[in-house]
Write an enzyme that holds these catalytic residues in place. Structure first.
Site, PDB file in Angstrom:
ATOM      1  N   CYS A  86       0.827  -1.200   0.000  1.00  0.00           N
ATOM      2  CA  CYS A  86       0.000   0.000   0.000  1.00  0.00           C
ATOM      3  C   CYS A  86       0.868   1.259   0.000  1.00  0.00           C
ATOM      4  CB  CYS A  86      -0.976  -0.042   1.179  1.00  0.00           C
ATOM      5  SG  CYS A  86      -2.349   1.106   1.015  1.00  0.00           S
ATOM      6  N   HIS A 203      -3.463  -5.760   1.022  1.00  0.00           N
ATOM      7  CA  HIS A 203      -2.754  -5.978   2.278  1.00  0.00           C
ATOM      8  C   HIS A 203      -2.657  -7.462   2.650  1.00  0.00           C
ATOM      9  CE1 HIS A 203      -2.443  -1.805   3.794  1.00  0.00           C
ATOM     10  NE2 HIS A 203      -3.480  -1.611   3.013  1.00  0.00           N
ATOM     11  N   GLU A 205      -0.757  -8.673   4.899  1.00  0.00           N
ATOM     12  CA  GLU A 205      -0.562  -8.771   6.354  1.00  0.00           C
ATOM     13  C   GLU A 205      -1.880  -8.675   7.113  1.00  0.00           C
ATOM     14  OE1 GLU A 205      -0.564  -6.096   4.755  1.00  0.00           O
ATOM     15  OE2 GLU A 205      -0.796  -4.317   6.016  1.00  0.00           O
TER      16      GLU A 205
END
Lengths: 237, 80
Positions: A86, A203, A205
């Site tokens: 990002c 994302h 994560e």
């Protein structure tokens, strides 16, 4: 093996990345400050999401010129793996480590939603544990994810196999409605020529635990562990 | 200094402003582009050196050459 999460002023996914690595994957990880001169011996680097320096001037522009980036550029030049997520992707393009630029979503809206991306190449260390064509479900949350680069450059990326992720529907079809930001050719992630620097808007994560709705993001971390750590892939997708 | 999106790069902000102007009845409007205006005060011995500095900072930080163009004018201001 030690992971480093680079923290700039107003990074905000640094905690998510740290949590996933330490608590979910049981990895050694430490934060690296934006003004650090060295990378504390880390073997893999993550530039996390956020709104560094308030996105002033352009997203990632000011962070890309912060002191630690000298060490990051050297690390990448030496073949060290760098994952920008990002805002981290924006920082990597601004630092010249990745081609293209990310700017205002074509519809001007901030988009925070689940997306699907298709792995376009699994021949780099970030996706090696998956198969090309595999569809991953991961969230996006950004206002400036509109990836742009001139047509001749895009063709060059395509030829070199540097387009790693494209937005798609849940079956893997590249359709316009699946593109959350207007990015050229539905590009969601690209790598450098050498394949050791990857930037992506979704994302991974935040998609590493069942409770979060998806574990698909784990394949990226597991691919890196497999490639650089010579270890077996654990958990998740 | 003015920083603008290159003409081949779609400008979502410009399109939004353009549509708004049209909704106000300005049918003459053909196209709107939104850019940035920056003022940089600096000390330099002469205009050449000032121009060199501005060029340098424009390339390194103030514009992104992938999507933006820049232009500038110099104005001499005597120190108070």
């Amino acid at each position: 093996m030690k992971w480093g999460v680079v923290v700039f002023p107003a990074s905000n996914c640094d905690l998510d990345a740290y949590h996933l690595l330490r608590d979910v994957l049981g990895e050694k990880v430490e934060y690296i400050r934006h003004d650090a001169a060295t990378l504390a011996g880390c073997d893999l680097l993550i530039l996390p999401g956020g709104f560094t320096y308030g996105d002033y001037l352009r997203p990632g522009a000011i962070a890309a010129r912060s002191p630690v980036m000298g060490a990051v550029v050297d690390f990448a030049a030496g073949g060290g793996p760098v994952l920008g997520i990002c805002n981290g992707f924006q920082v990597l393009t601004e630092a010249g480590l990745l081609p293209g630029a990310l700017y205002r979503n074509s519809h001007l809206q901030f988009r925070c939603l689940e997306t699907y991306v298709r792995i376009e190449s699994s021949s780099i260390p970030f996706t090696g544990a998956a198969e090309t064509g595999k569809v991953l479900k991961m969230p996006v949350a950004h206002g400036d994810g509109n990836y742009y680069l001139p047509e001749e450059k895009r063709l060059e990326l395509e030829e070199n196999g540097q387009i790693i992720f494209r937005y798609c529907d849940f079956e893997g079809n590249i359709v316009r409605e699946a593109n959350p930001n207007g990015s050229v050719d539905s590009i969601a992630g690209v790598c450098n020529r050498a394949g050791n620097v990857l930037g992506m808007m979704p994302h991974p994560e935040r998609a590493g635990e069942k409770i979060l709705g998806s574990e698909d993001g784990l394949v990226i971390f597991n691919s890196l562990l497999e490639f650089y750590g010579n270890r077996e892939v654990r958990g998740g997708a | 200094m003015e920083v603008t999106l290159k003409k081949e790069v779609h400008d979502p902000q410009g399109s939004a402003v353009e549509n708004s102007l049209k909704s106000l009845g300005y049918e003459a409007v053909q196209r709107v582009r939104v850019g940035k205006y920056l003022e940089v005060e600096l000390e330099a011995p002469d205009q050449n050196e000032a121009a060199r500095l501005v060029e340098d900072m424009s390339r390194r930080l103030l514009s992104n050459p992938v999507i933006e163009d820049y232009s500038y004018t110099l104005e001499e201001v005597r120190r108070q």
